[in-house]
Each structure stands twice: as structure tokens, then as C-alpha cells.
Design an enzyme around this catalytic site. Structure first.
Site, PDB file in Angstrom:
ATOM      1  N   ARG A   1       0.463 -12.153   4.793  1.00 30.25           N
ATOM      2  CA  ARG A   1       1.914 -12.308   4.614  1.00 30.25           C
ATOM      3  C   ARG A   1       2.707 -11.889   5.854  1.00 30.25           C
ATOM      4  NH1 ARG A   1       3.370 -10.301  -1.420  1.00 30.25           N
ATOM      5  NH2 ARG A   1       5.221 -11.554  -0.946  1.00 30.25           N
TER       6      ARG A   1
ATOM      7  N   ARG B   1      20.909  15.487  -7.185  1.00 32.72           N
ATOM      8  CA  ARG B   1      20.732  14.039  -7.352  1.00 32.72           C
ATOM      9  C   ARG B   1      21.066  13.606  -8.778  1.00 32.72           C
ATOM     10  NH1 ARG B   1      17.178  11.186  -3.472  1.00 32.72           N
ATOM     11  NH2 ARG B   1      16.818  12.586  -1.715  1.00 32.72           N
TER      12      ARG B   1
ATOM     13  N   HIS C   1      -5.914 -15.546   9.107  1.00 29.23           N
ATOM     14  CA  HIS C   1      -5.005 -14.403   9.034  1.00 29.23           C
ATOM     15  C   HIS C   1      -5.540 -13.171   9.770  1.00 29.23           C
ATOM     16  CE1 HIS C   1      -2.737 -16.814   6.275  1.00 29.23           C
ATOM     17  NE2 HIS C   1      -3.739 -16.868   5.411  1.00 29.23           N
TER      18      HIS C   1
ATOM     19  N   PRO D   1       0.826  -1.212   0.000  1.00 26.32           N
ATOM     20  CA  PRO D   1       0.000   0.000   0.000  1.00 26.32           C
ATOM     21  C   PRO D   1       0.858   1.258   0.000  1.00 26.32           C
ATOM     22  CG  PRO D   1      -0.800  -1.591   1.607  1.00 26.32           C
ATOM     23  CD  PRO D   1       0.507  -2.111   1.119  1.00 26.32           C
ATOM     24  N   GLU D   2       0.444   2.222  -0.793  1.00 28.15           N
ATOM     25  CA  GLU D   2       1.138   3.505  -0.858  1.00 28.15           C
ATOM     26  C   GLU D   2       0.296   4.548  -0.124  1.00 28.15           C
ATOM     27  OE1 GLU D   2       2.510   4.415  -4.833  1.00 28.15           O
ATOM     28  OE2 GLU D   2       2.819   2.296  -5.290  1.00 28.15           O
TER      29      GLU D   2
END
Length: 279
Positions: A115, A158, A96, A2-3
Site C-alpha cells: 500500500r 482529559r 511490492h 502495526p502497533e
């Protein structure tokens, strides 16, 4: 994983049920997720009021009334689902379903993580800024501390590709592979351009599109590719609006462009882009 939009969606869904409410008790069904639960976790949560629920980068933070902070990371497959219809029995926990937060009013917030890369822990409120999971994270892309000047300063020295630079959480918080690909497409910037070579006008456009793509994704409930669900159990819908992500070999959606979406690998992650629209 998830972002920011997915974590923001979950945080907003949890807020009416948890913020300002008291945790009656916690049901903990295993000793660890990615890390072990803190000592005495169940006892330390019992009776605590969650004064504020907020998000920092990809973390959910619940500020408790005794100076502790409940820190939650969804990992790669974590979900938090609310069961607050008192006329409907809470489903029996599945394999889970590792943690239940049972609120004093009877609502149950269930943490599911197949997971087990998620994190649930407690830290002191005065340690939040310097905690090992949160220290050094850059400004929030939707907050007042982030603007095109801040982005320009961060990119100036950068020598890495702009795609890689934007994934660095020290530059800006919460961005991940999906939304960086989408923001670069919307900005017309090729993902392999060196960050320091972007012109001021390109950085201004990139800043605006980062904010817009995140706002659009949050409004759609995030992106559900495999595991993400909103707190009501529904899918997010932003994946239906992807312009490049996951569309390798498909025609570009830009008007008048008949190029095929390409894919390259950068820093071990797939990057999707239009070779014509992005320069």
C-alpha cells in the site's frame, strides 16, 4: 496498522542481522513510498555501520556510524523480511519489494509494502527528539518513564473517553486500537468512561494491564490480521488470544460471564468490549 508489539517484534528480528553490521549497498526500486526517499539515499547508506537498532513508538531507528539515523515506519502494510541463508538464493523481487538492504556479510533485508504508506528516510541523530514524526510522543509504555502516576497525571484533565485518550500518542507511545481494547477489557474499565473520572485503583490496574498485554503480544510475535509478518516470514500469533477485539457477537471469555461482546465506534475506530465485565 502495526502497533507497538508488531514493530517491536520486527525490530528484535532485525537486530542480529543489522545492529553492529555494515550495509554493503542498498537497492532502491522506486522513488517514493509515502514520501520521497531522501536525496542520495543509496549512496548515503553504502558502507555505513548500524551502531544501534532500536524502536521509538511505532518507528524503527537505526543509528549509523556517521551521525545519520535510518528511520523506518511500516505504514499499514509494510514488512521486513530477512534472507540470510547463504546456501539459498534470495528470491527475485516481487512487485511490492521496494528496497533491499544488502549487508556486508551477504544477508539481505527486504522491505515490502503493497500500500506504500510506509516511510524510509534519513535524519540527523541530533534531530531525533524534535523531528516532526517523533516530536511530542509520550513515554514508552514498557519503559521506566511510564508508570501509574504518569498515566494518572496524563488522564487527570482529559474529558474524552478513556479509549480515545489512550490512542493519543502524546499520552503514551505506540498504543493502537487492538491493544487498547484488550487492556481495557483486562482492566474491567468501560471504553466510554471519561478519562478524568477513573479512580486511582482503576488507573493502577490499567497501567499494569497495558504492560502485560503488550508483553504477551510481543512474546507471541504480534498480531497478524492482514499484513503483519515477523522477519522470518512467519505470522504473529497473538490474534488467537484476543479476548474482545474482533469478537463482536461472541460470548465473553470471562469465567461466569455469558454476555456477548459488543462494538461501538469511537473517533472513527471500532471498540470491542464486554458490557458486563467492563464498568
Amino acid at each position: 496498522m502495526p502497533e507497538l508489539p508488531e514493530v517491536e517484534t520486527v525490530t528484535r528480528g532485525l537486530t542480529p542481522v543489522m545492529e553492529g553490521r555494515i550495509v554493503d549497498h542498498v537497492v532502491q526500486r522506486r522513488a517514493n513510498l509515502r514520501f520521497a526517499f531522501p536525496d542520495g539515499f543509496v549512496d548515503r547508506m553504502a558502507g555505513r555501520k548500524i551502531d544501534q537498532l532500536t524502536r521509538r513508538a511505532k518507528y524503527i531507528l537505526g543509528y549509523l556510524d556517521d551521525g545519520q539515523v535510518l528511520l523506518i515506519h511500516l505504514g499499514m502494510s509494510g514488512r521486513m523480511t530477512i534472507h540470510n541463508d547463504l546456501a539459498v538464493a534470495v528470491p527475485e523481487p516481487g512487485k511490492h519489494d521496494h528496497v533491499d538492504f544488502v549487508m556486508q556479510d551477504g544477508a539481505v533485508v527486504r522491505f515490502n509494502d503493497p500500500r506504500r504508506f510506509g516511510v524510509i528516510t534519513l535524519i540527523a541523530a541530533d534531530e531525533v527528539a524534535n523531528h516532526k514524526m517523533l516530536a511530542g510522543i509520550g513515554p514508552e509504555p514498557l519503559g521506566n518513564a511510564f508508570n501509574s502516576s504518569v498515566l494518572a497525571d496524563g488522564l487527570a484533565r482529559r474529558g474524552s473517553p478513556i479509549k480515545t485518550a489512550l490512542l493519543d500518542q502524546k499520552l503514551v507511545a505506540g498504543l493502537g486500537n487492538i491493544y487498547v481494547c484488550e487492556a481495557l477489557f483486562r482492566s474491567g474499565i468501560a471504553p466510554d468512561r471519561l478519562a478524568r473520572d477513573l479512580k486511582p485503583g482503576e488507573i493502577d490496574r490499567l497501567y499494569r494491564e497495558i504492560r502485560l498485554v503488550l508483553e504477551d503480544a510481543i512474546a507471541a510475535g504480534g498480531s497478524s490480521l492482514k499484513d503483519h509478518r515477523q522477519t522470518n516470514g512467519e505470522l504473529g500469533y497473538f490474534q488467537h488470544n484476543f479476548r474482545v477485539y474482533g469478537r463482536e457477537g461472541e460470548t465473553c471469555v470471562a469465567d461466569g460471564c455469558d454476555s456477548m461482546i459488543g462494538r461501538i465506534v469511537q473517533a472513527g475506530r471500532s471498540t470491542f468490549f464486554c458490557p458486563t465485565c467492563q464498568k
